[in-house]
Enzyme design. Structure first.
Site, PDB file in Angstrom:
ATOM      1  N   MET A  13      11.371   0.550   7.048  1.00 14.95           N
ATOM      2  CA  MET A  13      10.098  -0.022   7.513  1.00 14.95           C
ATOM      3  C   MET A  13      10.306  -0.871   8.771  1.00 14.95           C
ATOM      4  SD  MET A  13       7.451   0.927   5.722  1.00 14.95           S
ATOM      5  CE  MET A  13       6.163  -0.297   5.978  1.00 14.95           C
ATOM      6  N   SER A 128       0.431  -1.593   5.566  1.00 12.86           N
ATOM      7  CA  SER A 128       0.338  -0.403   4.725  1.00 12.86           C
ATOM      8  C   SER A 128       0.456   0.860   5.536  1.00 12.86           C
ATOM      9  CB  SER A 128      -0.985  -0.372   3.966  1.00 12.86           C
ATOM     10  OG  SER A 128      -1.065   0.833   3.220  1.00 12.86           O
ATOM     11  N   LYS A 182      -3.599  -7.315   0.880  1.00 13.44           N
ATOM     12  CA  LYS A 182      -2.665  -6.184   0.728  1.00 13.44           C
ATOM     13  C   LYS A 182      -2.404  -5.904  -0.751  1.00 13.44           C
ATOM     14  CE  LYS A 182       0.264  -2.921   1.783  1.00 13.44           C
ATOM     15  NZ  LYS A 182       1.131  -2.674   0.677  1.00 13.44           N
ATOM     16  N   HIS A 185      -5.310  -4.107  -2.018  1.00 13.49           N
ATOM     17  CA  HIS A 185      -5.192  -2.741  -1.489  1.00 13.49           C
ATOM     18  C   HIS A 185      -4.309  -1.911  -2.412  1.00 13.49           C
ATOM     19  CE1 HIS A 185      -2.706   0.250   0.587  1.00 13.49           C
ATOM     20  NE2 HIS A 185      -3.729   0.478   1.398  1.00 13.49           N
ATOM     21  N   ASN A 186      -3.187  -2.465  -2.817  1.00 13.29           N
ATOM     22  CA  ASN A 186      -2.280  -1.711  -3.676  1.00 13.29           C
ATOM     23  C   ASN A 186      -2.875  -1.495  -5.066  1.00 13.29           C
ATOM     24  OD1 ASN A 186      -0.604  -1.930  -1.459  1.00 13.29           O
ATOM     25  ND2 ASN A 186       1.235  -2.196  -2.705  1.00 13.29           N
ATOM     26  N   GLU A 189      -5.053   1.271  -4.651  1.00 14.64           N
ATOM     27  CA  GLU A 189      -4.184   2.456  -4.501  1.00 14.64           C
ATOM     28  C   GLU A 189      -3.779   2.994  -5.884  1.00 14.64           C
ATOM     29  OE1 GLU A 189      -0.769   1.974  -1.696  1.00 14.64           O
ATOM     30  OE2 GLU A 189       0.498   2.467  -3.405  1.00 14.64           O
TER      31      GLU A 189
HETATM   32  C1  6PG Z   1       1.529   0.951   1.250  1.00 15.81           C
HETATM   33  C2  6PG Z   1       2.039   1.024  -0.161  1.00 15.81           C
HETATM   34  C3  6PG Z   1       3.379   0.378  -0.344  1.00 15.81           C
HETATM   35  C4  6PG Z   1       3.867   0.350  -1.778  1.00 15.81           C
HETATM   36  C5  6PG Z   1       4.193   1.679  -2.349  1.00 15.81           C
HETATM   37  C6  6PG Z   1       4.894   1.658  -3.692  1.00 15.81           C
HETATM   38  O1  6PG Z   1       0.438   0.394   1.382  1.00 15.81           O
HETATM   39  O2  6PG Z   1       2.172   1.438   2.174  1.00 15.81           O
HETATM   40  O3  6PG Z   1       1.128   0.356  -0.988  1.00 15.81           O
HETATM   41  O4  6PG Z   1       3.270  -0.937   0.130  1.00 15.81           O
HETATM   42  O5  6PG Z   1       5.014  -0.411  -1.825  1.00 15.81           O
HETATM   43  O6  6PG Z   1       3.047   2.443  -2.422  1.00 15.81           O
HETATM   44  O7  6PG Z   1       4.190   1.038  -4.701  1.00 15.81           O
HETATM   45  P1  6PG Z   1       4.668   1.218  -6.212  1.00 15.81           P
HETATM   46  O8  6PG Z   1       6.146   1.413  -6.187  1.00 15.81           O
HETATM   47  O9  6PG Z   1       4.303  -0.031  -6.914  1.00 15.81           O
HETATM   48  O10 6PG Z   1       3.959   2.424  -6.705  1.00 15.81           O
END
Ligand code: 6PG
Length: 476
Positions: A13, A128, A182, A185-186, A189
């Site tokens: 990253m 993200s 964020k 957001h997750n 997700e």
């Molecule tokens: C993003 C993602 C990222 C996250 C992964 C893994 O926005 O790019 O949210 O930040 O770390 O998706 O998440 P998990 O391992 O908890 O599924």
């Protein structure tokens, strides 16, 4: 020459972010705990822009033009604290430390307060979009002081994704606001992924479609209102065949979903704030259930309904029904997430604009989706909705989807196929719709066993009934 910005922590990253800055014409200082990674970055990608490599923290700091902008991309938790301590000692008042990792917003608040005492801006920033987003344009959610955004905003907006020319980056609010958003957001997700997984499961087990056929269904959905990154990659995954066995790839993957913790934080925080994020919670719990191989093995013998699939007309209609259930449930997940953002914003005095959040989630991030335009519109209107569900567009969409949504939830229950995301979302929707909830009975029960009192529909004040005596009522 000095650098506009520096990146320390050159795992994938950090490396991709540094390249993104460089590709946009910014001189970037780069540093890593082990210098080999720094050299590798410069050797491999030096032609993309101007990198100034540093072997030590001291050298790194001298390479930055003041006020210094320093991005740290290291593991959340103790490693982040260690790096902050190391650099804070070398910085001067007015300098900025950007933490671009997935930190817990409470840690960010603590770090921000401590560094503020020393005159250093600490900018907890949600980023993200995964590896590709970091390189080609992520969605960026910076917190921290407005002054820090004045100095950092233009550079971050430069490297962010753009949708219709609008950068997917905005100042979310002070201290931990960026990492809070964020985190949510997750959480969304997780909910989105769970709902998509339930749709896939139902199409397979209730309608008898094979993964390649389901891929086609998702591809079709992706050219409609469900168009989004997660639907797009789902179609690709489902169409993929395992090279070793020739079987659908999804069938050779073990069915245990892992998590690094941001979804769990979302739910923990929602519980503290008293916000019902049931869709997000079900998504976290579904991952957790999938990982309990022991109780799943024990559960395999439990009785279910007579096995069967839908036939003829019901099967033909089912894919469209599932599309509607998915869209409706997705709206609920976002409504719950936005409610949590608004509650966090009130609790911590962040003044977050949900419309702006929706705007910067339209591109770059994992939950990017066409319908975020609709969310932005809903919160841009002069009459901000109390809940996303009551905004006109979404109310109409739910009205159109609800019959199919109910059929899908009923079918899943009848056939014994778990659909906790769809069901929780529907229960939330019906909960909001209900003019009276059985919470009245719960209040009465609490008063019965614990004298916890209740309020009446017809008079002000709190009351208690002498349940174990003559059942007279007193105002308390
Ligand atoms: C993003 C993602 C990222 C996250 C992964 C893994 O926005 O790019 O949210 O930040 O770390 O998706 O998440 P998990 O391992 O908890 O599924």
């Amino acid at each position: 020459e000095r650098a506009h910005i520096g990146v320390t922590g050159l795992a994938v990253m950090g490396r991709n972010l540094a390249r993104n800055f460089a590709r946009h014409g910014h001189t970037v200082a780069v540093h890593n705990r082990t210098s080999a990674k720094t050299r590798a970055l410069v050797d491999e990608f030096g032609h993309e822009g101007t990198f100034l490599p540093a072997d030590t923290a001291e050298e790194f700091v001298t390479l930055l033009e003041p006020p210094r902008r320093l991005v740290i991309m290291v593991k959340a938790g103790a490693p982040t604290d260690a790096v902050i301590d190391e650099f804070a000692a070398l910085l001067e008042p007015g300098d900025m430390i950007v933490d671009g990792g997935n930190a817990h917003f409470a840690d960010t608040r603590r770090r921000e307060a401590a560094l503020r005492e020393r005159g250093i801006h600490f900018v907890g920033t949600g980023i993200s979009g995964g590896e590709e987003g970091a390189l080609l344009g992520p969605s960026i959610m910076p917190g921290g002081s407005p002054e820090s955004y004045a100095a950092l905003g233009p550079i971050l907006e430069d490297i962010a994704a753009k949708v219709d020319g609008v950068p997917c980056c905005t100042h979310i609010g002070p201290d931990g606001a960026g990492h809070f958003v964020k985190m949510v957001h997750n959480g969304i997700e997780y909910a989105d992924m769970q709902l998509i997984a339930e749709a896939y499961d139902l199409l397979g087990r209730a309608a008898g479609l094979r993964p390649a056929e389901i891929a086609e269904v998702f591809k079709g959905w992706n050219s409609g209102r469900l168009e989004s990154y997660l639907i797009e990659i789902t179609a690709e995954v489902l169409a993929h065949t395992d090279a070793d066995t020739g079987r659908p790839f999804v069938d050779v993957v073990q069915d245990r979903a892992e998590q690094k913790g941001t979804g769990r934080w979302t739910v923990q925080t929602a519980l503290d704030l008293g916000v019902p994020v049931s869709g997000i919670a079900e998504a976290v719990f579904a991952r957790s259930l999938s990982g309990h191989t022991d109780i799943r093995a024990a559960g395999r013998g439990l009785p279910g309904p007579t096995p069967g699939t839908l036939d003829g007309e019901a099967a033909a209609r089912f894919a469209d029904d599932v599309e509607q259930a998915l869209y409706a449930s997705k709206i609920v997940a976002y409504a719950q997430g936005i409610h949590q953002i608004e509650a966090g914003s009130t609790e911590y005095d962040w003044a977050i604009d949900p419309g702006k959040v929706a705007e910067i989630w339209r591109g770059g991030c994992i939950i990017r989706a066409r319908f975020l335009n609709r969310i932005r519109e809903a919160y841009d209107s002069p009459r901000r909705p109390d809940s996303l569900l009551s905004a006109e567009y979404f109310r109409d969409a739910l009205a159109g989807a609800q019959d199919a949504w109910r059929r899908v939830v009923a079918t899943s229950a009848e056939l014994g196929i778990p659909a906790p995301g769809f069901a929780a979302a529907l229960a939330y929707y019906d909960g909001l719709r209900s003019p009276r909830l059985p919470a009245a009975l719960i209040q009465a029960q609490r008063d019965f066993f614990g004298a916890h009192t209740y309020r009446r529909v017809d008079r002000d004040g709190s009351f208690h009934t002498e349940w174990s005596g003559d059942r007279t009522e007193h105002a308390v």
